[in-house]
Every structure is written in structure tokens, then in C-alpha cells.
Scaffold this motif. Structure first.
Motif, PDB file in Angstrom:
ATOM      1  N   GLN A  94       0.817  -1.222   0.000  1.00 21.40           N
ATOM      2  CA  GLN A  94       0.000   0.000   0.000  1.00 21.40           C
ATOM      3  C   GLN A  94       0.846   1.266   0.000  1.00 21.40           C
ATOM      4  N   LEU A  95       2.136   1.124   0.320  1.00 21.81           N
ATOM      5  CA  LEU A  95       3.022   2.302   0.324  1.00 21.81           C
ATOM      6  C   LEU A  95       3.140   2.929  -1.058  1.00 21.81           C
ATOM      7  N   SER A  96       2.874   2.148  -2.096  1.00 17.31           N
ATOM      8  CA  SER A  96       3.006   2.687  -3.458  1.00 17.31           C
ATOM      9  C   SER A  96       2.075   3.876  -3.672  1.00 17.31           C
ATOM     10  N   ASN A  97       0.993   3.958  -2.893  1.00 20.71           N
ATOM     11  CA  ASN A  97       0.068   5.088  -3.005  1.00 20.71           C
ATOM     12  C   ASN A  97       0.693   6.395  -2.529  1.00 20.71           C
ATOM     13  N   PHE A  98       1.786   6.276  -1.774  1.00 19.22           N
ATOM     14  CA  PHE A  98       2.398   7.466  -1.186  1.00 19.22           C
ATOM     15  C   PHE A  98       3.765   7.783  -1.783  1.00 19.22           C
ATOM     16  N   LEU A  99       4.246   6.914  -2.663  1.00 18.72           N
ATOM     17  CA  LEU A  99       5.568   7.103  -3.251  1.00 18.72           C
ATOM     18  C   LEU A  99       5.446   7.682  -4.652  1.00 18.72           C
ATOM     19  N   ASN A 100       6.400   8.506  -5.006  1.00 21.83           N
ATOM     20  CA  ASN A 100       6.366   9.170  -6.303  1.00 21.83           C
ATOM     21  C   ASN A 100       7.719   9.056  -6.994  1.00 21.83           C
ATOM     22  N   LYS A 101       7.680   8.709  -8.260  1.00 24.79           N
ATOM     23  CA  LYS A 101       8.912   8.674  -9.040  1.00 24.79           C
ATOM     24  C   LYS A 101       9.533  10.064  -9.053  1.00 24.79           C
ATOM     25  N   GLY A 102      10.831  10.122  -8.738  1.00 25.02           N
ATOM     26  CA  GLY A 102      11.536  11.402  -8.687  1.00 25.02           C
ATOM     27  C   GLY A 102      11.573  12.014  -7.302  1.00 25.02           C
ATOM     28  N   GLU A 103      10.865  11.404  -6.339  1.00 31.54           N
ATOM     29  CA  GLU A 103      10.807  11.958  -4.988  1.00 31.54           C
ATOM     30  C   GLU A 103      12.069  11.606  -4.197  1.00 31.54           C
ATOM     31  N   GLU A 104      12.573  12.581  -3.443  1.00 33.08           N
ATOM     32  CA  GLU A 104      13.724  12.351  -2.575  1.00 33.08           C
ATOM     33  C   GLU A 104      13.248  11.704  -1.275  1.00 33.08           C
ATOM     34  N   VAL A 105      13.897  10.591  -0.902  1.00 32.01           N
ATOM     35  CA  VAL A 105      13.496   9.879   0.310  1.00 32.01           C
ATOM     36  C   VAL A 105      14.728   9.472   1.118  1.00 32.01           C
ATOM     37  N   GLU A 106      14.472   9.147   2.384  1.00 32.70           N
ATOM     38  CA  GLU A 106      15.485   8.570   3.263  1.00 32.70           C
ATOM     39  C   GLU A 106      14.962   7.207   3.705  1.00 32.70           C
ATOM     40  N   ILE A 107      15.806   6.183   3.615  1.00 25.19           N
ATOM     41  CA  ILE A 107      15.377   4.823   3.915  1.00 25.19           C
ATOM     42  C   ILE A 107      16.330   4.208   4.939  1.00 25.19           C
ATOM     43  N   ALA A 108      15.745   3.647   5.996  1.00 30.41           N
ATOM     44  CA  ALA A 108      16.518   2.934   7.010  1.00 30.41           C
ATOM     45  C   ALA A 108      16.318   1.442   6.809  1.00 30.41           C
ATOM     46  N   GLY A 109      17.399   0.691   6.925  1.00 31.63           N
ATOM     47  CA  GLY A 109      17.279  -0.752   6.741  1.00 31.63           C
ATOM     48  C   GLY A 109      18.636  -1.426   6.808  1.00 31.63           C
ATOM     49  N   SER A 110      18.720  -2.594   6.195  1.00 35.24           N
ATOM     50  CA  SER A 110      19.951  -3.371   6.263  1.00 35.24           C
ATOM     51  C   SER A 110      20.330  -3.908   4.889  1.00 35.24           C
TER      52      SER A 110
END
Length: 679
Positions: free
Chosen positions: A519-535
Motif C-alpha cells: 500500500q506504500l506505493s500510493n504514497f511514493l512518487n517517481k523522482g521523490e527524494e526519500v530517506e530509507i533505514a534498513g539493512s
């Protein structure tokens, strides 16, 4: 703004240090301890006789062996207790002891020593009981055993009460006056120290008689979630290396089922693959089958037993999923989340063995302390799980007037309560903790060990990070932060329940995998700057090895600005003019919508033709801030164009009318426009 439920905390980010050194600094590993942390060795283990009463335990056990006395290992039904029992049983058998074991039934007896069990052992001529992973609170039970002529040696790692049992001796580093340097051993770790001490006294080869059990010792250690620091880290590290070529037929058979592709066994494999199968057997059947698995030398019987454990784990998962679904329904239909911060969920005919697992899943989902109970006759039997910073056992203890039985620790507990008192218990535990469980405490935290440029997320970094294994409690797998622009969004899974996004920064690309959040795809946009935490993860497919990033959390790069606009709207929704005075002309233009802004929003909603849209998508696509968009939606609502509800970054709307209506007919639009003109 992308929905973000976490509070992000940055532990260490010294630009003059390497990524590994930043991570070690975040774990409070001093430079002087770096070598021993990254390369644990047998020589790092402490002298077992530094444990208080270890000498007494060794003498009494050797005396029992020499006199052919019956020794009974009194174990526990979880993975720590099962591996503890198995290791001690095999060792004592090999050194000539007359030994058997007793595991209490999870459902009819519960945890620890009990009078009926001791009566049974007395009738079967037990001379010496050696407890493993239990016993430190068994004051009355030890007294009863002594009255029956049975000596008791307690080996345990749990917290002592003010009074300790009057046993022959007690080996537990948490005893008062015990100065043992490592405070992180599991029950099986104490057993490992005991057999080391016995073998040393008998002048036996530790390599031949003791170290061969490190595979099982490491499993119990990792499964019991003790801090993987100091000796526990040494045990887990050396044990994982031994597991690769284990000589234990049962463990080998279990790994053959779990790891069909012969991948290296890691702490993750133990915690999420091996341990659940060991624990499942006592939840669904008989824990003695797991001990038989690890102690048999018959490879055919081992294969059969391993399959039994696996089958029971499948049953456990199905039963757990069934109850989780029912528990979510209960919350939906019976709990007001705005008033109840401790979730007390009740059901009928729920399997006792999975209540703790269900409570854990519900607690993680809502991030609230959760108690899941099932009706058993005229009483409820329950299991509780908590959130960081809140002691569930303290909260339960404060309501002990309602309880028949209870016990546990900060993050997990069990209880039994009369069915007639469950409502009062629920009301009072919530009243007592409503103010304590504030928004800050009920916000999950994510701790970032280091920030890494995309250009440095490589196979070399993955290999470097593997030196931090084994990871686990108090030594979690490092959480890294990467930044970049979304260049592609790909749905995965039969129901598109997973996502892969391709992140780009300075022509460097990284695959980011997002599980169970399609469902996150509804909030993500191509070209958008994001910060991602993970491994970082290694992906091997068709002979090709690539690096991918497993997402734990994601947020908009401009989240702070978005939060400002959302809070501004919430505060002044009903009085939009109040906060405009004193702002510069530029600031005002950022907040007051123009005619063209309104037209753009309406045309987009009309074209989108759905019943909901993410505010983040609107904001990013139309280059309008959240405050301005929500003001425009309110204007449309006033004019009768649409009706809407805003919730968690989503706008649920319905176009009511396409009838032409001038924006000037909106009081809100007029007031804002006139203010902009200075009228």
C-alpha cells in the motif's frame, strides 16, 4: 509526506571514522575491545570456577557419579531449556553418570519445579536434581525435595528474589555476592560452564568432551535472546561456526529441512528458523521429542523427529494466524483505541501455546502493551507483551488483587484471572497507565547506526558487516540510512503485497525491497527524494550475486517541512486567518491558495477518479504544500463540490457535484484572497 510511524534516532555518524567504526561506536564498543568483539576466541571465555558455588556443584555431581546415584536433570520446555537439558544429559552420560531428565508439561504443569513432579521423581528413586534454566525461585519446591531426601543443584540465569532456595548449591551469576565477570549467559551458557568445570576437574580434553556441544549451546543462547555480548557473543560466534559441520544427527536433520540450499547458518537462521521449530513442539505437542532429536545418534530417527518438529511448527503457524485474525477482529469491534492504551483481548478455545506469539504480533501492529487471554473454565489464561520503556510485569503486579497467578519480566508476562474479574482488571490497568503511556512512549523508535552513500553500498561493505555477526539482543544487525531519489516503483507478490523501489543518487542505483507494505506505493512518487533505514542483504540468483537493501522504515526527505504545514493546518483549520498576521508576503503566498492552485487540485482529483488519494502524491505532483492543499479541499467542501475525510496522510473523497460554482462564493476563499491583497 510519506506516512512514518517511527521516531528516528541517530546513534553515531563521525565523518572521520569508517562505517564499521561508526557502528561499533554506536554499540559502545571501545577501540580497546574492537579486536575481541570482531574476532571472538575460546581464550576469551572465563574460568567457570569464578561462578559462585561452581566448586560445590562439581563435587556433588562427581560424588553422585562415583556412587551410581540417580541424577535427574530438571529442564524447561523452551529452546534454552531444551538445549540445556540435551547438552547436560549427553555430557553426563558420556562421563559415566546414571542420568535422566524431566521436562514439565507446558499446559498442565507450567514453568519450573512443582511438588507433583518432585513426588514423581522421589518415587522413581532420584537422588540428585540438577535444574537447568529454572529453579531460582523454587523455594518451597526445593524444601520439599530435601524432605524427600533429594539434593538439589540449581543452575539458572533468571533474576533472584529476596530469598533464594535452600538448595545444596546454586550456580547463577545473578546471585548476590557473585562476582562473575559476564552477566549475559543463557541457561545453556551456565550448563556449558558446568560441563567445562567438570571436564577440567576430570582432566578431560575440552575439545573432545565440551566444545563439541557449542552448536547446541549457541542455539539456546541466541533463542533465549540474552544480550550477545561478552561470553555469550563468544559462545554464539564459535557455535555458529561449528553448526556448519555439526556432528549432531538431530541438528543436522533439522538444518536439512530448514536450509535446503546450504546457505551459511547465521544468528538470523537460528532465531527465525531453528528456534521456532524447537519452541513449537512444546506449544503443540511434547518437548521431550526435541530433546530426543538432539540426543539420538540414530540418523533415521533424527530425520523422523526433525520432520515432526517441522510439522508442528506448520501447525503452530496456522493456529497462530487463526487467532491473530480473531484478535484483530476483537480490537476492531470491542476496543476504543482512543481510551484503552493497554489492549486486553479475550477469546474462547484459543490455543494456550500461541497466546504469547499472538500478543507479540498485536503489540507490534498497534505498538501498545497487549494481553491476549483465552477462557479456560471459569478463568482466563493470558500472555502479555509490551513496548520498549514500559514494564508489563509491573503494570500487571499493580493489579494483583484481580489475579490468581502471574509472573514474567519487563517485556513479557503470563497471568491467570477469574473470568468475573476480567472487566475490572481491564478498566483498572488502563486507568493506572493512561498518563504513563503517552505519545512519546507509544511511538516506536528506529536507531540508525550509520549513514551510507549509495556508492558505498557494495558487496565489500556487506562482507565487512558480516564481521559483526552474530547479531541479536543488544547487538542488533546494523541499521543503515541511505538517501536518494526514487527512479522506479515495482510491485511484487501474487497480491502486489510487496514492493521494490530503485533508488538513485549521482548515477548510483540500489534495489530496495519492501515486504508486506504494498500500500506504500500510493504514497511514493517517481523522482521523490526519500530517506530509507534498513539493512544490506546479498541476493544470489542464477549464479549472479547482487546487493539489495531491506527496508525497515522510509520517510520523505522534506518530512520536517511537511510536518510543519500539517500541524499548522490542524491548529488553524477553523480559523485560517489567525496565524497569517506578521508573516512576510512570500510566507503568505505559500499558505494562501490562488485560483490556479484550486483549479489544479480539482482537475487532478477529477482525473484521478478514485475514492482516496495520498496527500503526499497530491503535494509532490502539484508542487503544493500540505497546508495549501487541505485549505483548497475545505473550500471545495464548502462549495459542495465534494465531501471528504482526512486520515493518516490519505484523503478519502467523493465528488458530489460538477455544477459550476464560483470560488468567490466560498467565504474561506474570499477571506484568504482578501488578506493576500492586504484588504
Amino acid at each position: 509526506m510519506i506516512p512514518n510511524n517511527y521516531e528516528w534516532k541517530f546513534l553515531s555518524n563521525n565523518p572521520n571514522k569508517s562505517i564499521i567504526d561508526n557502528i561499533l561506536a554506536a554499540k559502545n564498543i571501545l577501540d580497546s575491545d574492537k579486536e575481541s568483539f570482531l574476532n571472538p576466541k575460546i581464550a576469551d571465555l572465563h574460568d567457570p570456577f569464578a561462578l559462585l558455588d561452581m566448586d560445590k556443584a562439581v563435587i556433588r555431581i562427581l560424588d553422585a557419579i562415583s556412587q551410581k546415584q540417580q541424577i535427574t536433570i530438571y529442564g524447561d520446555y523452551d529452546a534454552d531449556g531444551i538445549t540445556s537439558t540435551s547438552v547436560l544429559y549427553m555430557f553426563l552420560t558420556e562421563v559415566g553418570a546414571k542420568v535422566n531428565y524431566y521436562i514439565p508439561n507446558r499446559f498442565t504443569e507450567g514453568y519450573g519445579m512443582n511438588i507433583d513432579a518432585i513426588l514423581y521423581l522421589a518415587d522413581n528413586k532420584t537422588d540428585l536434581i540438577v535444574t537447568v534454566d529454572n529453579g531460582i525461585t523454587a523455594i518451597a519446591e526445593v524444601d520439599f525435595a530435601r524432605s524427600k531426601g533429594i539434593d538439589v543443584i540449581i543452575t539458572d540465569h533468571h533474576q533472584c528474589l529476596d530469598q533464594i532456595p535452600d538448595a545444596h548449591c546454586i550456580v547463577n551469576y545473578k546471585r548476590p555476592n557473585c562476582t562473575y565477570p559476564s552477566q549475559n549467559l543463557a541457561g545453556v551458557g551456565i550448563v556449558f560452564k558446568l560441563i567445562t568445570a567438570i571436564a577440567t576437574t576430570l582432566k578431560l580434553s575440552l575439545e573432545e568432551y565440551v566444545y563439541k556441544y557449542l552448536d547446541l549451546v549457541s542455539i539456546g543462547t541466541i533463542a533465549d535472546m540474552v544480550p550477545l555480548l561478552q561470553e555469550s557473543r563468544v559462545i554464539a560466534s564459535l557455535g555458529l561456526k561449528l553448526i556448519t559441520h555439526t556432528r549432531n544427527p538431530g541438528l543436522r536433520a533439522l538444518l536439512n529441512i530448514i536450509n535446503k540450499n546450504s546457505q551459511p547458518t547465521t544468528s538470523y537462521t537460528i532465531a527465525f528458523q531453528v528456534a521456532p521449530r524447537i519452541n513449537a513442539i512444546s506449544r503443540m505437542s511434547d518437548a521431550n521429542l526435541a530433546i530426543e532429536l538432539f540426543t539420538t545418534q540414530d540418523t533415521q530417527r533424527a530425520a523422523t523427529l526433525a520432520q515432526i518438529l517441522d510439522n508442528n511448527n506448520i501447525k503452530r503457524k496456522a493456529k497462530e494466524a487463526e487467532i491473530v485474525t480473531a484478535a484483530f477482529e476483537y480490537v476492531k469491534n470491542n476496543i476504543d483505541l482512543s481510551k484503552e492504551k493497554v489492549l486486553v483481548i479475550t477469546g474462547t478455545d484459543w490455543h494456550h501455546g500461541v497466546l504469547g506469539l499472538v500478543a507479540s504480533k498485536i503489540s507490534q501492529h498497534y505498538y501498545r502493551p497487549t494481553i491476549v487471554c483465552t477462557l479456560d473454565g471459569d478463568k482466563y489464561v493470558g500472555s502479555a507483551r509490551s513496548v520498549d520503556g514500559f514494564s508489563i510485569i509491573n503494570a500487571i503486579t499493580e493489579q494483583q488483587q484481580y489475579l490468581i497467578k502471574y509472573g514474567g519480566h519487563t517485556q513479557a508476562a503470563g497471568l491467570t484471572i477469574s473470568a468475573s474479574k476480567i472487566r475490572n482488571f481491564t478498566e483498572d490497568i488502563n486507568k493506572a497507565n493512561y498518563e504513563i503511556l503517552d505519545k512519546q512512549l507509544l511511538t516506536p523508535k528506529i536507531y540508525i547506526d550509520a549513514t551510507v552513500p549509495l556508492s558505498e553500498v557494495t558487496i565489500d561493505l556487506y562482507n565487512s558487516l558480516s564481521a559483526l555477526e552474530p547479531c541479536g539482543q543488544n547487538n542488533s544487525s546494523p541499521i543503515l540510512l541511505v538517501k536518494g531519489k526514487i527512479s522506479k516503483i515495482i510491485h511484487m507478490g501474487k497480491r502486489s503485497e510487496h514492493l521494490k523501489i530503485i533508488l538513485e543518487d549521482n548515477n548510483k542505483f540500489l534495489d530496495v525491497i519492501i515486504f508486506s507494505q504494498g500500500q506504500l506505493s500510493n504514497f511514493l512518487n517517481k523522482g521523490e527524494e526519500v530517506e530509507i533505514a534498513g539493512s544490506i542483504s546479498k541476493n544470489e540468483w542464477n549464479g549472479k550475486t547482487t546487493i539489495q537493501f531491506m527496508m525497515t522504515a522510509i520517510r520523505s526527505a522534506n518530512e520536517t517541512t511537511s510536518l510543519y504545514y500539517l500541524e499548522l493546518y490542524t491548529k488553524f483549520q477553523n480559523s485560517p486567518m489567525t496565524h497569517l498576521k506578521g508573516l512576510s508576503y512570500y510566507e503568505i503566498t505559500q499558505l494562501i491558495p490562488s485560483y490556479s492552485d484550486c483549479a489544479a487540485v480539482f482537475q487532478y482529483l477529477k482525473k484521478y477518479a478514485a475514492d482516496n488519494i495520498s496527500l503526499n502524491q497530491l503535494s509532490f505532483t502539484l508542487k503544493l504544500n500540505e497546508y495549501k492543499i487541505l485549505q483548497i479541499i475545505d473550500i471545495f467542501c464548502e462549495l459542495g463540490f465534494l465531501s471528504y475525510k482526512y486520515n493518516n496522510n490519505s484523503i478519502y473523497y467523493r465528488i458530489e457535484s460538477y455544477t459550476k460554482n464560483k470560488l468567490e462564493n466560498s467565504t474561506r476563499f474570499n477571506q484568504l484572497s482578501q488578506f493576500l491583497k492586504g484588504e
